[in-house]
Design a protein around this motif. Structure first.
Motif, mmCIF file in Angstrom:
data_model
loop_
_atom_site.group_PDB
_atom_site.id
_atom_site.type_symbol
_atom_site.label_atom_id
_atom_site.label_comp_id
_atom_site.label_asym_id
_atom_site.label_seq_id
_atom_site.Cartn_x
_atom_site.Cartn_y
_atom_site.Cartn_z
ATOM 1 N N UNK A 1 -0.155 -21.870 -1.476
ATOM 2 C CA UNK A 1 0.874 -20.843 -1.372
ATOM 3 C C UNK A 1 0.273 -19.692 -0.583
ATOM 4 N N UNK A 2 0.951 -19.298 0.490
ATOM 5 C CA UNK A 2 0.495 -18.170 1.308
ATOM 6 C C UNK A 2 1.561 -17.084 1.243
ATOM 7 N N UNK A 3 1.143 -15.889 0.882
ATOM 8 C CA UNK A 3 2.048 -14.737 0.877
ATOM 9 C C UNK A 3 1.497 -13.756 1.900
ATOM 10 N N UNK A 4 2.307 -13.490 2.916
ATOM 11 C CA UNK A 4 1.887 -12.616 4.013
ATOM 12 C C UNK A 4 2.598 -11.269 3.898
ATOM 13 N N UNK A 5 1.938 -10.229 4.334
ATOM 14 C CA UNK A 5 2.477 -8.861 4.337
ATOM 15 C C UNK A 5 2.967 -8.450 2.962
ATOM 16 N N UNK A 6 2.156 -8.707 1.973
ATOM 17 C CA UNK A 6 2.565 -8.494 0.589
ATOM 18 C C UNK A 6 2.828 -7.030 0.254
ATOM 19 N N UNK A 7 2.032 -6.122 0.756
ATOM 20 C CA UNK A 7 2.194 -4.711 0.383
ATOM 21 C C UNK A 7 3.507 -4.140 0.904
ATOM 22 N N UNK A 8 3.991 -4.666 2.017
ATOM 23 C CA UNK A 8 5.248 -4.180 2.581
ATOM 24 C C UNK A 8 6.426 -4.359 1.648
ATOM 25 N N UNK A 9 6.383 -5.396 0.816
ATOM 26 C CA UNK A 9 7.473 -5.625 -0.129
ATOM 27 C C UNK A 9 7.521 -4.556 -1.219
ATOM 28 N N UNK A 10 6.400 -3.906 -1.459
ATOM 29 C CA UNK A 10 6.326 -2.932 -2.547
ATOM 30 C C UNK A 10 6.402 -1.487 -2.067
ATOM 31 N N UNK A 11 6.555 -1.294 -0.769
ATOM 32 C CA UNK A 11 6.745 0.066 -0.254
ATOM 33 C C UNK A 11 8.214 0.426 -0.411
ATOM 34 N N UNK A 12 8.462 1.663 -0.719
ATOM 35 C CA UNK A 12 9.855 2.097 -0.871
ATOM 36 C C UNK A 12 10.076 3.380 -0.092
ATOM 37 N N UNK A 13 11.309 3.633 0.214
ATOM 38 C CA UNK A 13 11.633 4.883 0.899
ATOM 39 C C UNK A 13 11.479 6.075 -0.038
#
Length: 111
Positions: free
Chosen positions: A45-57
């Motif tokens: 399982x590869x998860x790419x750009x993981x931190x971007x999913x947790x950034x919020x406006x």
């Protein structure tokens, strides 16, 4: 060499399953419903750009420290869930994040 073993690109790609998730909620739902791990022969399982999913406006208007704390908490929770799935389904997990490099404007950095 691989073609001699019958490993054509079409055969190899038939073992690749791609999911594009555009939110942390979608990621959590995918990791909660493990049917895709049970029904497919998943070994990695590869998860790419993981931190971007947790950034919020909300980070811009609220406390940056509070937002960073919450993001860290969610990433640690994610790591724990991925470890559970790895153990339960005997699957390797690779988590990567895009990295942005901002060079320093100092003479020492240029050398």
């Amino acid at each position: 060499k691989h073609a001699a073993l019958g490993a054509t690109s079409g055969l190899l790609m038939s073992f690749v399953h791609v999911m594009q998730l555009h939110s942390a909620d979608a990621l959590w739902q995918t990791l909660k419903d493990t049917e895709w791990l049970r029904t497919k022969q998943v070994r990695l399982v590869v998860i790419d750009s993981v931190a971007g999913l947790f950034r919020t406006s909300d980070e811009e208007g609220g406390s940056r420290a509070a937002a960073a704390y919450e993001r860290s908490r969610q990433l640690l929770r994610l790591a724990a869930r991925l470890r559970q799935l790895s153990d339960a389904f005997d699957v390797a997990v690779l988590v990567v994040n895009q990295v942005t490099d901002k060079p320093l404007d100092t003479p020492a950095a240029a050398s």
